[in-house]
Every structure is written in structure tokens, then in C-alpha cells.
Design a protein around this motif. Structure first.
Motif, short mmCIF file in Angstrom:
data_model
loop_
_atom_site.label_atom_id
_atom_site.label_comp_id
_atom_site.label_asym_id
_atom_site.label_seq_id
_atom_site.Cartn_x
_atom_site.Cartn_y
_atom_site.Cartn_z
N TYR A 168 0.80 -1.22 0.00
CA TYR A 168 0.00 0.00 0.00
C TYR A 168 0.84 1.27 0.00
CZ TYR A 168 -4.15 -2.82 0.71
OH TYR A 168 -5.16 -3.73 0.54
N LEU A 169 1.95 1.29 0.70
CA LEU A 169 2.77 2.50 0.70
C LEU A 169 3.33 2.78 -0.69
CD1 LEU A 169 4.73 2.34 4.11
CD2 LEU A 169 2.76 3.76 3.49
N LEU A 170 3.87 1.74 -1.34
CA LEU A 170 4.36 1.92 -2.71
C LEU A 170 3.22 2.31 -3.65
CD1 LEU A 170 6.90 -1.00 -3.34
CD2 LEU A 170 7.34 1.43 -3.62
N PHE A 203 0.16 3.80 -2.99
CA PHE A 203 -0.40 5.14 -2.80
C PHE A 203 0.63 6.21 -3.14
CE2 PHE A 203 -3.64 2.98 -0.12
CZ PHE A 203 -4.76 3.48 -0.76
N PHE A 204 1.91 5.95 -2.86
CA PHE A 204 2.94 6.92 -3.21
C PHE A 204 3.00 7.09 -4.72
CE2 PHE A 204 7.39 8.30 -3.85
CZ PHE A 204 7.36 9.44 -3.07
N SER A 205 2.97 5.97 -5.45
CA SER A 205 2.98 6.02 -6.91
C SER A 205 1.72 6.70 -7.44
CB SER A 205 3.09 4.60 -7.47
OG SER A 205 2.96 4.60 -8.87
N PHE A 206 0.56 6.37 -6.85
CA PHE A 206 -0.72 6.93 -7.28
C PHE A 206 -0.75 8.44 -7.13
CE2 PHE A 206 -5.02 8.36 -6.20
CZ PHE A 206 -5.75 7.88 -7.27
N PHE A 207 -0.36 8.95 -5.95
CA PHE A 207 -0.46 10.39 -5.70
C PHE A 207 0.62 11.18 -6.44
CE2 PHE A 207 -2.90 8.94 -1.94
CZ PHE A 207 -4.06 9.65 -2.20
N THR A 208 1.82 10.63 -6.57
CA THR A 208 2.84 11.36 -7.32
C THR A 208 2.47 11.43 -8.80
OG1 THR A 208 4.16 9.34 -7.57
CG2 THR A 208 4.75 10.82 -5.76
N HIS A 209 1.82 10.37 -9.31
CA HIS A 209 1.44 10.34 -10.72
C HIS A 209 0.36 11.37 -11.03
CE1 HIS A 209 1.61 8.40 -14.64
NE2 HIS A 209 0.28 8.41 -14.68
N ARG A 210 -0.53 11.61 -10.07
CA ARG A 210 -1.66 12.51 -10.31
C ARG A 210 -1.44 13.93 -9.81
NH1 ARG A 210 -3.02 7.60 -10.70
NH2 ARG A 210 -4.82 6.88 -11.89
N PHE A 211 -0.65 14.09 -8.77
CA PHE A 211 -0.52 15.42 -8.17
C PHE A 211 0.93 15.93 -8.13
CE2 PHE A 211 -4.10 13.22 -6.00
CZ PHE A 211 -5.12 13.94 -6.59
N GLY A 212 1.89 15.09 -8.40
CA GLY A 212 3.30 15.52 -8.34
C GLY A 212 3.76 16.07 -9.67
N PHE A 213 3.18 17.20 -10.08
CA PHE A 213 3.46 17.74 -11.42
C PHE A 213 4.90 18.23 -11.55
CE2 PHE A 213 -1.11 18.58 -10.56
CZ PHE A 213 -1.63 17.70 -11.50
#
Length: 294
Positions: A255-257, A259-269
Motif C-alpha cells: 500500500y505504501l508503494l 499510494f505513493f505512486s498513485f499520488f505522485t502520478h496525479r498530483f506531483g506535477f
């Protein structure tokens, strides 16, 4: 493919470029990725053989572990051959329909893993908090029903991904996918039409499955730890805690990997694209490597 006003109408072929920005070193990146896959395949195969041949391991905890291992193998096999084809043999093309199927399989298998992890947490919850009822509740029939239910839940919720992409989005700005596998958002971003419904549905599936599972796994382990710390015997506390610690490591790793991948992909512009892609690849390849070890 028909081009209209600078857009492409219903492309038949897409091009996966791998890891944008690291094309010159993709050959070398493929070596550790291939090694991770081989080690994971060997480790999980050994685990499955041991669980199958050792009758004392035919218990729900180990059967769920076997399900998780089998899902890991299928998921890794879904992405790595094509990825290595891009990295090593310069074979980036993939048929659009095959890409949609590829995407559906990847997201379905990811969510199946999440469901199995939830089942493992509930199994440990009953085994520790209500041990007298565990044997009667978690029968082999229930384990099979849970496996079927988890698979159907995910397959049905992931199916609209394909429908929305195939039937709703007709025009694409480009056929070049800035990714090493067919990831939902990477394909959606190619469209020249309104993609809000696709994005909203993607978020809905992520939070309705992964979010739901994380909440109940967390609640289960909170109750487990309350029960463990209230046990009168020190040895019993140690044994119960020891049983759960490996599971917790697997949960955190997944889950850590994820959610980290999910949020950086969508919000880490501001994060470079190749970081997004590497994180996505590691999210799919690291759990199968470490799960047998854990």
C-alpha cells in the motif's frame, strides 16, 4: 488510422516509449528488472510447491498466501515481457485493443491483491480475537468463496475502464504512450476529448476498492493489537505478534508503494516523468520479489 484536424480517430496501434528521459539507459534498467522477475518467479514457485505438498500448511493463512503468490506471478508476467521487449528489442508497438486488455488485467490483478490482503487481515483478526470460532468460520469452502468474490468484485469494477476508453474516447492527440506498460491515466491523457468522467471513475475505483480495503485492514489490526496486548501470557503475546508482523510488512510494502505512486502520478506535477514511471514499475515488481522472503 484516420487523422482529422491534427487528431487521430480511433487509433489501431499505440507506441509505448518505456521510460521517457531514460531511453539511452533502458537496456541497463531492464537487467535488474529482469533479475527481479526471475528471483520473484523462483521464490513464489518454491512457496507454492511447499504449501501444496505440506498438508499442515493447508490452512486459510497459507492458502491466502498461495493466492497472493499466484496473483503476483500473473501480474509480473503481464507487464515484464512487454517491458523488456521495449527496453531490449525496441518493440514498442502494441495494438490498441491489446493495450486495453493489458490495462484491464493489470488493474484487476492489483485490486485482487488488495482483496486478498484484506482477507488475510480478517483471517488473523478471527484467529487472534475469536480463536474458538476460527476453524468453523474459515473453512476451505469459505476461502474459495472469498477468492471468487474478490476476483469478481475487481473484474466487474475494472471493466468500465475499457468501455469508457473504447466507446467514449474516439479522438487522440497522439498514439505515443509515455509509459512502459498500458496504465489507465497514461492512455487517458492521450485523448483530445473531455476525459473528466474517465478520471473520476479511476479515482472512484481506486478509493472504493483500495481505500475500502485499507480502512478495514487498519481497523482489523488495531483490534488485533488491542487483543494481543491484553493477553495474560507473555509467550502468547509474542507468538500472536510474531504471526502478524510478516503480514504487516506485506501490507505496508504493497500500500505504501501503491499510494505513493498513485499520488505522485496525479498530483506531483513538479516531479520528473521518469520518476513517475520508475515508481509505477517498482510498485508492480517489488512486492512479488519481497513477498516470498517476508
Amino acid at each position: 488510422m484516420l487523422k482529422l484536424n491534427g487528431t487521430i480517430f480511433m487509433p489501431s496501434v499505440l507506441t509505448l516509449i518505456g521510460i521517457p528521459g531514460l531511453e539511452s539507459v533502458q537496456f541497463w534498467i531492464g537487467i535488474p528488472f529482469g533479475a527481479m522477475y526471475i528471483i520473484a518467479l523462483f521464490g513464489i514457485s518454491v512457496l507454492l510447491v511447499i504449501i501444496k505438498t505440506e498438508r499442515s500448511l493447508h490452512e486459510p493463512m497459507y492458502l491466502f498466501l498461495a493466492m497472493l503468490g499466484a496473483t503476483d506471478i500473473v501480474l509480473s508476467t503481464c507487464i515484464l515481457p512487454k517491458m523488456l521487449g521495449i527496453f531490449w528489442f525496441h518493440l514498442p508497438q502494441i495494438y490498441f485493443d491489446a493495450c486495453l486488455l493489458h490495462m484491464w488485467l493489470i488493474h484487476t490483478l492489483q485490486c485482487i491483491e488488495s482483496g486478498i490482503l484484506l482477507a488475510m487481515a480478517l483471517d488473523r483478526y478471527v484467529a487472534i480475537c475469536d480463536p474458538l470460532r476460527h476453524a468453523t468460520m474459515f473453512t476451505h469452502q469459505l476461502v474459495i468463496q472469498i477468492g471468487v468474490g474478490v476476483t469478481l468484485r475487481t473484474a466487474l469494477l475494472a471493466a468500465p475502464f475499457i468501455i469508457l476508453l473504447k466507446c467514449r474516447l474516439k479522438f487522440y492527440r497522439t498514439t505515443v504512450v509515455s509509459h512502459s506498460y498500458c496504465e489507465h491515466m497514461a492512455i487517458v491523457k492521450l485523448a483530445a476529448e473531455d476525459v473528466r468522467i474517465n478520471k473520476i471513475y479511476g479515482l472512484f475505483v481506486a478509493f472504493s476498492i483500495l481505500g475500502f480495503d485499507v480502512i478495514f485492514i487498519t481497523l482489523s489490526y488495531i483490534q488485533i493489537f488491542i487483543t494481543v496486548f491484553n493477553l495474560p501470557q507473555k509467550e502468547a503475546r509474542f507468538k500472536a505478534f510474531n504471526t502478524c508482523i510478516a503480514h504487516i510488512c506485506v501490507f505496508l510494502e504493497f500500500y505504501l508503494l501503491g499510494f505513493f505512486s498513485f499520488f505522485t502520478h496525479r498530483f506531483g506535477f513538479h516531479i520528473p516523468t521518469y520518476i513517475h514511471i520508475l515508481l509505477s514499475n517498482l510498485y508492480l515488481l517489488v512486492p512479488p520479489l519481497f513477498n516470498p522472503i517476508v
